[in-house]
Design a protein around this motif. Structure first.
Motif, PDB file in Angstrom:
ATOM      1  N   ILE A  51      -2.340  29.530  26.406  1.00  0.00           N
ATOM      2  CA  ILE A  51      -1.790  28.214  26.204  1.00  0.00           C
ATOM      3  C   ILE A  51      -1.924  27.469  24.945  1.00  0.00           C
ATOM      4  O   ILE A  51      -3.144  27.255  24.719  1.00  0.00           O
ATOM      5  CB  ILE A  51      -2.104  27.455  27.371  1.00  0.00           C
ATOM      6  N   TYR A  52      -1.077  26.953  24.395  1.00  0.00           N
ATOM      7  CA  TYR A  52      -1.160  26.087  23.144  1.00  0.00           C
ATOM      8  C   TYR A  52      -0.958  24.616  23.378  1.00  0.00           C
ATOM      9  O   TYR A  52       0.114  24.242  23.859  1.00  0.00           O
ATOM     10  CB  TYR A  52      -0.257  26.809  21.909  1.00  0.00           C
ATOM     11  N   TYR A  53      -1.929  23.892  23.395  1.00  0.00           N
ATOM     12  CA  TYR A  53      -1.910  22.554  23.428  1.00  0.00           C
ATOM     13  C   TYR A  53      -1.919  21.829  22.048  1.00  0.00           C
ATOM     14  O   TYR A  53      -2.532  22.060  21.023  1.00  0.00           O
ATOM     15  CB  TYR A  53      -3.151  21.952  24.169  1.00  0.00           C
ATOM     16  N   CYS A  54      -1.030  20.605  21.850  1.00  0.00           N
ATOM     17  CA  CYS A  54      -0.840  19.843  20.929  1.00  0.00           C
ATOM     18  C   CYS A  54      -1.704  18.872  21.372  1.00  0.00           C
ATOM     19  O   CYS A  54      -1.662  18.033  22.533  1.00  0.00           O
ATOM     20  CB  CYS A  54       0.619  19.278  20.875  1.00  0.00           C
ATOM     21  N   ALA A  55      -2.431  18.236  20.364  1.00  0.00           N
ATOM     22  CA  ALA A  55      -3.310  17.198  20.798  1.00  0.00           C
ATOM     23  C   ALA A  55      -3.696  15.940  19.629  1.00  0.00           C
ATOM     24  O   ALA A  55      -3.792  16.391  18.465  1.00  0.00           O
ATOM     25  CB  ALA A  55      -4.925  17.483  20.980  1.00  0.00           C
TER      26      ALA A  55
END
Lengths: 110, 121
Positions: free
Chosen positions: B93-97
């Motif tokens: 899962i790729y999260y933008c932060a």
């Protein structure tokens, strides 16, 4: 393995206190602020603590952070079943020019 | 309400490419550094890449250097991650932060819901 070291799990009874350690080095925790994140299963991480000991907006004062030398600690007092989650420490590593996270610690309320 | 919404994930074969996007709303997107963080199934958080508010400084994890490219379009309030030569171990899962300030060393104070990237034949 992670550059920052956390215990895989900690546990305590409701109402008790737990602490989670985060060990690093002089190039990361030793010279940069530490932040902490809370993650419930199946959800995105949540901002918890920043600049070693400041609580993010809306975070209850049951959560606290501290730092000494190259180690940081997250404390949770008055433990509640709703605190069961994974907790991660993180900071910038100035020698490697990368952001580093600990491996995560699972908090279990007995 | 401050929000980050990722898109672009999916199933791709090893060696393939994918482009992730993250749209910010409810805050001054151009004032904050931005980051990508991933989480493989059952594993912990792994930082992938960061760039400052003006894109003047960009950083990558060794595991993605030379294969991934981070960029941003402040006019569109959008962060991107171009991923090439994908490997099975990029499955996550790729999260933008969002960084709490303009520079890369600020903590991540706002996270998107994540987008799943699966690399499999």
């Amino acid at each position: 393995q992670s550059i920052l070291t956390q215990p895989p799990s900690v546990s305590a009874a409701p109402g008790q206190r737990v602490t989670i350690s985060c060990s690093g080095s002089t190039s990361n925790i030793g010279i940069n602020y530490v932040s902490w994140y809370q993650q419930f299963p199946g959800t995105a991480p949540k901002f918890l603590i920043y600049e070693d000991n400041k609580r993010a907006s809306g975070i209850p004062d049951r959560f606290s952070g501290s730092k000494s030398g190259t180690s940081a600690t997250l404390g949770i007092t008055g433990l509640q079943t709703g605190d069961e989650a994974d907790y991660y420490c993180g900071t910038w590593d100035s020698s490697l020019s990368i952001w580093v996270f600990g491996g995560g610690t699972k908090v279990t309320v007995l | 309400e401050e929000k980050l919404v990722e898109s672009g994930g999916g199933l791709v074969k090893p060696g393939g490419s994918l482009r992730l996007s993250c749209v910010g709303s409810g805050f001054s997107f151009s004032s904050n550094g931005m980051n990508w963080v991933r989480q493989a199934p059952g594993k912990g958080l792994e930082w992938v890449s960061s760039l400052t508010s003006s894109s003047s400084h960009i950083y990558y994890a060794d595991s993605v250097k030379g294969r991934f490219t981070i960029s941003r379009d402040n006019a569109k309030k959008t962060l991107y991650l171009e991923m090439h030569n994908l490997r099975v171990e990029d499955t996550a899962i790729y999260y933008c932060a969002r960084s709490r300030g303009a520079a890369n060393w600020y903590p991540f104070d706002q996270w998107g819901q994540g987008t799943l990237v699966t690399v499999s034949s």
